[in-house]
Enzyme design. Structure first.
Site, PDB file in Angstrom:
ATOM      1  N   ASN A 199       7.448 -51.284  36.167  1.00  0.00           N
ATOM      2  CA  ASN A 199       6.436 -52.117  35.519  1.00  0.00           C
ATOM      3  C   ASN A 199       7.138 -53.071  34.545  1.00  0.00           C
ATOM      4  O   ASN A 199       7.815 -52.631  33.606  1.00  0.00           O
ATOM      5  CB  ASN A 199       5.438 -51.227  34.788  1.00  0.00           C
ATOM      6  CG  ASN A 199       4.248 -52.005  34.256  1.00  0.00           C
ATOM      7  OD1 ASN A 199       4.405 -53.094  33.707  1.00  0.00           O
ATOM      8  ND2 ASN A 199       3.064 -51.444  34.387  1.00  0.00           N
ATOM      9  N   HIS A 252       0.627 -55.411  35.227  1.00  0.00           N
ATOM     10  CA  HIS A 252      -0.766 -55.142  34.843  1.00  0.00           C
ATOM     11  C   HIS A 252      -1.227 -56.316  33.975  1.00  0.00           C
ATOM     12  O   HIS A 252      -1.195 -56.250  32.744  1.00  0.00           O
ATOM     13  CB  HIS A 252      -0.847 -53.825  34.069  1.00  0.00           C
ATOM     14  CG  HIS A 252      -2.238 -53.390  33.749  1.00  0.00           C
ATOM     15  ND1 HIS A 252      -2.578 -52.052  33.628  1.00  0.00           N
ATOM     16  CD2 HIS A 252      -3.368 -54.071  33.517  1.00  0.00           C
ATOM     17  CE1 HIS A 252      -3.865 -51.957  33.332  1.00  0.00           C
ATOM     18  NE2 HIS A 252      -4.359 -53.176  33.253  1.00  0.00           N
ATOM     19  N   GLU A 264      -1.872 -53.927  38.916  1.00  0.00           N
ATOM     20  CA  GLU A 264      -2.841 -53.028  38.302  1.00  0.00           C
ATOM     21  C   GLU A 264      -3.834 -53.820  37.463  1.00  0.00           C
ATOM     22  O   GLU A 264      -3.487 -54.876  36.919  1.00  0.00           O
ATOM     23  CB  GLU A 264      -2.139 -52.030  37.363  1.00  0.00           C
ATOM     24  CG  GLU A 264      -1.098 -51.167  38.017  1.00  0.00           C
ATOM     25  CD  GLU A 264      -0.434 -50.223  37.019  1.00  0.00           C
ATOM     26  OE1 GLU A 264       0.173 -49.242  37.469  1.00  0.00           O
ATOM     27  OE2 GLU A 264      -0.528 -50.476  35.802  1.00  0.00           O
ATOM     28  N   HIS A 312       2.282 -43.411  33.488  1.00  0.00           N
ATOM     29  CA  HIS A 312       1.925 -43.499  32.070  1.00  0.00           C
ATOM     30  C   HIS A 312       2.731 -42.484  31.264  1.00  0.00           C
ATOM     31  O   HIS A 312       2.536 -41.281  31.384  1.00  0.00           O
ATOM     32  CB  HIS A 312       0.432 -43.297  31.797  1.00  0.00           C
ATOM     33  CG  HIS A 312       0.012 -43.925  30.486  1.00  0.00           C
ATOM     34  ND1 HIS A 312      -0.437 -45.236  30.402  1.00  0.00           N
ATOM     35  CD2 HIS A 312       0.006 -43.453  29.223  1.00  0.00           C
ATOM     36  CE1 HIS A 312      -0.715 -45.530  29.141  1.00  0.00           C
ATOM     37  NE2 HIS A 312      -0.443 -44.466  28.416  1.00  0.00           N
ATOM     38  N   THR A 324      -3.748 -50.075  25.752  1.00  0.00           N
ATOM     39  CA  THR A 324      -3.102 -49.577  26.958  1.00  0.00           C
ATOM     40  C   THR A 324      -4.081 -48.664  27.678  1.00  0.00           C
ATOM     41  O   THR A 324      -5.093 -48.250  27.105  1.00  0.00           O
ATOM     42  CB  THR A 324      -1.800 -48.813  26.613  1.00  0.00           C
ATOM     43  OG1 THR A 324      -1.094 -48.503  27.823  1.00  0.00           O
ATOM     44  CG2 THR A 324      -2.085 -47.542  25.828  1.00  0.00           C
TER      45      THR A 324
END
Length: 241
Positions: free
Chosen positions: A7, A43, A74, A195, A104
């Site tokens: 990410n 994201h 995402e 995560h 988040t």
């Protein structure tokens, strides 16, 4: 082996903080893929404070040079997000139940409540050939509802796993995640996770072989401050192999 999707949101955040294209997200993505990562995740949030909608287009073009590697986008499926995803056509879209102002992600979908709204979204994405993954809490009973939406994958939200790692709750919580993953697999779903996973805890989650892909960004970027970007990617690949 569990696939690593990196990410790059924090790269975007650092870039945006100075108003210049430095660090360059495409260059960092290329470097990451050249080191052997399976994919790139972003994201983009409505305020585009880190990854932007333009990044989605740029990274799709880059991934075209890497057959067999994947772009995962995402986000919460509001109209703008869906417009971008349907234009870009990433390999995977991970739908996340985020409030637009959220710092988040902090919870998965409650499909007892959310399934009906997700059904047309999932169908629209799949019509374009985009694989759909649903961001889910590790609740085995919710996996049948995820399957019923037509999604191909779930992504287990792993903050609770990361918090329990190294404590007397570690084995109990890991067993809960493994049970949720197995419930999904038994239904024909594939399982991702993400995560707060890091170099210390990721192998415990993935070693049983139930997790197909992990998406890691924040911890990886922080660890890169200590080890360097190339070295930290190599360490993750070693842990996941």
């Amino acid at each position: 082996m569990t696939h690593l999707s990196v990410n790059l949101n924090k790269i975007g955040l650092l870039r945006n903080s100075r108003g210049r294209n430095y660090p360059n997200m495409e260059q960092m993505a290329k470097r990451t893929l050249d080191l052997g990562a399976f994919g790139i995740t972003i994201h983009p949030r409505p305020d585009q404070r880190h990854a932007t909608y333009q990044d989605a287009h740029d990274l799709k073009a880059l991934l075209a040079q890497y057959p067999g590697r994947e772009l995962n986008i995402e986000g919460f499926p509001d109209s703008k997000f869906l417009d971008v995803v349907l234009e870009v056509v990433p390999d995977q879209c991970t739908l996340v139940p985020d409030d637009p102002n959220q710092l988040t992600s902090d919870h998965g979908w409650n499909l007892d409540r959310d399934s009906e709204a997700l059904l047309p979204v999932i169908a629209k994405l799949q019509e374009k050939g985009i694989r759909v993954s649903l961001f889910m809490d590790p609740v085995p009973e919710q996996m049948a509802l995820a399957k019923a939406t037509g999604a191909e994958r779930v992504e287990l939200y792993t903050e609770a796993f990361a918090e329990a790692y190294g404590t007397d709750q570690q084995d109990i919580v890991n067993a809960q995640y493994q049970a949720a993953a197995q419930a999904a697999l038994d239904l024909g779903l594939e399982v991702n996770a993400g995560h707060d996973l890091d170099l210390q805890n990721v192998s415990l989650l993935c070693a049983p072989g139930r997790i197909m892909e992990v998406s890691i960004g924040h911890a990886l970027t922080v660890e890169a401050l200590q080890y360097g970007w190339d070295e930290v990617i190599k360490r993750y690949l070693a842990e996941l192999s």
